[in-house]
Design an enzyme around this catalytic site. Structure first.
Site, PDB file in Angstrom:
ATOM      1  N   LYS A  47       0.833  -1.199   0.000  1.00  0.00           N
ATOM      2  CA  LYS A  47       0.000   0.000   0.000  1.00  0.00           C
ATOM      3  C   LYS A  47       0.871   1.254   0.000  1.00  0.00           C
ATOM      4  CE  LYS A  47      -3.831   2.117   2.612  1.00  0.00           C
ATOM      5  NZ  LYS A  47      -4.719   1.957   3.790  1.00  0.00           N
ATOM      6  N   SER A  59     -10.186  -0.571   6.896  1.00  0.00           N
ATOM      7  CA  SER A  59      -9.599  -0.333   5.579  1.00  0.00           C
ATOM      8  C   SER A  59      -8.941  -1.539   4.936  1.00  0.00           C
ATOM      9  CB  SER A  59      -8.578   0.804   5.662  1.00  0.00           C
ATOM     10  OG  SER A  59      -9.213   2.019   5.937  1.00  0.00           O
ATOM     11  N   SER A  70      -9.663   1.842   2.743  1.00  0.00           N
ATOM     12  CA  SER A  70      -8.775   2.653   1.923  1.00  0.00           C
ATOM     13  C   SER A  70      -7.724   1.835   1.157  1.00  0.00           C
ATOM     14  CB  SER A  70      -8.050   3.667   2.804  1.00  0.00           C
ATOM     15  OG  SER A  70      -7.221   3.020   3.762  1.00  0.00           O
TER      16      SER A  70
END
Length: 465
Positions: free
Chosen positions: A60, A159, A135
């Protein structure tokens, strides 16, 4: 999948070069916008001879990779480059994993659909018109589309679990402190956790075991012993499961009810919808306040803010909560709710091993769809905040309580909606008992796979196709 691929490389059936070239090619040509950056040097990198040697992984874009800029989906970070790998990235590299790039994410983790990134939204791997969840949208999409078998994400209020559920992969949020946060750009420091995405519980268990452990460089890192999660999956267990009933879409309710029946779960009446509502509202109060504090270093220019609309709004909300609304006691009330939630969950989990419930009220929505805050997702703190609530509040309704209490939780795919969209079941356990959470998820995975392999199911699938 990761372990099978690593075994094939060890046997000489695949080469590290060919695997890396395929992953890089797929990352570059994918229409999902899952990657923020693809590292071309991954195809000629010398890799340690570890258990994941040659296995491509993605990270990420809010997690540091040495000599690269972790933008967290924002223009505000600028051209700063990380001096070292994040703790979790370094652990994967030591095991021989090949980091092929950074994945798209909601800006600074603020969002639940993958649409707030300033470089454009991530798309759902099964339907480009739908949101993959956020996210950690890019990491979930990269694993679900088989670009990589493993990816790192971060979970603040859901997330990892939400995109895992919407994309149909396994997503694990460990106990707070189980995995070092060193190298993770902060959003809400008191709930931020680094975790993993995988296509199977076995892969997720193995990867979690690699990245977990104490880190002297992180004051919040736990010194609790890390068990061999993979070997514990096969231990015969009598883990007690309790199911939490909440109001969700009919398709979601049907899948979770099937999981509950399959595990002969008891009903948990001690955690009411009101409890979940108050936890979600308290989480958003604390997250906004901590975001305002953490992101102040980027010197917001109110005439030309470097942040997108969602981050700007949440930072502004945090400023109000710590300023003019501080006198109203909203922040203090949120702190009290957190303490009460921890006590309540400790009490409930003293008589059961894991809790089971949906991850979200709905399956993956269309991109740019309005976020509806349902009656189930409203509560006393939420009413106090009125229009200041983040629009993604409803999507965090069922995940925030575990984050608020720092408990381990995951999403495991168990079924699909009538429209063919994946549905994840959420499993939550006691602090530092990821083993029970993973075992329960593995049981669900085996039940699901048995059902899919049955002759009757094969006929139905061929007819549907």
């Amino acid at each position: 999948m990761a372990l099978a691929l690593a075994a094939a490389i060890r046997r000489g059936e695949r080469t590290c070069l060919a695997v890396a070239e395929e992953a890089v090619r797929r990352a570059r040509t994918s229409k999902l916008n899952a990657f923020a950056r693809v590292d071309a040097t991954a195809t000629n990198r010398k890799l340690p001879d570890g258990p994941l040697r040659g296995v491509p992984v993605a990270v990420k874009d809010s997690i540091c990779i040495k000599d690269e800029t972790p933008t967290a989906g924002s223009r505000a970070v600028g051209s700063w480059k990380a001096r070292e790998d994040a703790f979790a990235v370094a652990r994967l590299r030591e095991a021989g994993a090949n980091v092929i790039g950074s994945t798209n994410c909601d800006e600074f983790g603020m969002g639940s659909t993958g649409e707030t990134c300033q470089r454009g939204f991530t798309r759902h791997p099964l339907d480009l018109r739908r949101a993959p969840g956020g996210s950690s949208s890019g990491s979930a999409a990269a694993v679900a589309s088989s670009i990589v078998p493993l990816a790192l994400g971060s979970d603040t209020g859901g997330s990892i679990r939400l995109p895992a559920a919407w994309c149909g992969v396994v997503g694990v949020k460990p106990t707070y402190g189980r995995v070092s946060r060193r190298g993770l750009l902060a959003y809400c420091s008191s709930t931020d956790c680094v975790g993993v995405f995988a296509r199977s519980v076995e892969d997720a268990a193995f990867a979690l075991g690699l990245i977990a452990g104490h880190d002297d460089g992180d004051a919040t890192s736990s010194q609790e012993c890390v068990p061999d999660y993979l070997s514990m999956l096969s231990i015969p267990t009598n883990d007690r499961v309790a199911s939490i009933n909440v109001e969700v879409d009919d398709d979601i309710e049907s899948v979770v009810a099937g999981a509950s029946n399959a595990l002969k779960a008891d009903q948990c009446d001690a955690l009411s919808p009101q409890f979940l509502r108050d936890c979600a509202a308290a989480y958003h109060v604390l997250a906004a306040a901590e975001a305002h504090s953490n992101l102040a270093r980027y010197h917001v220019n109110h005439e030309n803010p470097p942040f997108g609309a969602e981050v700007t709004r949440r930072v502004a909300l945090g400023k109000r909560l710590l300023g003019e609304r501080h006198a109203e006691g909203l922040y203090e009330r949120a702190v009290d709710v957190r303490a009460q939630a921890r006590a309540r969950l400790d009490d409930v989990l003293s008589s059961v091993d894991v809790l089971m419930l949906p991850v979200a009220p709905t399956a993956a929505p269309k991109l740019n769809a309005p976020s509806v805050i349902t009656k189930e997702a409203r509560g006393s703190l939420a009413r106090d905040l009125r229009d200041d609530l983040p629009r993604d509040y409803a999507n965090d309704f069922l995940t925030a309580f575990a984050s608020l209490a720092g408990l381990p939780a995951l999403s495991v795919p168990f079924g699909r909606t009538s429209g063919g969209l994946p549905v994840g079941v959420q499993v939550v356990g006691k602090a530092f008992d990821e083993a029970a959470v993973l075992r329960t998820a593995r049981r669900l995975e085996l039940i699901r796979d048995d059902a899919l392999s049955s002759p009757a199911r094969r006929v139905l699938l061929s007819e549907d196709d």
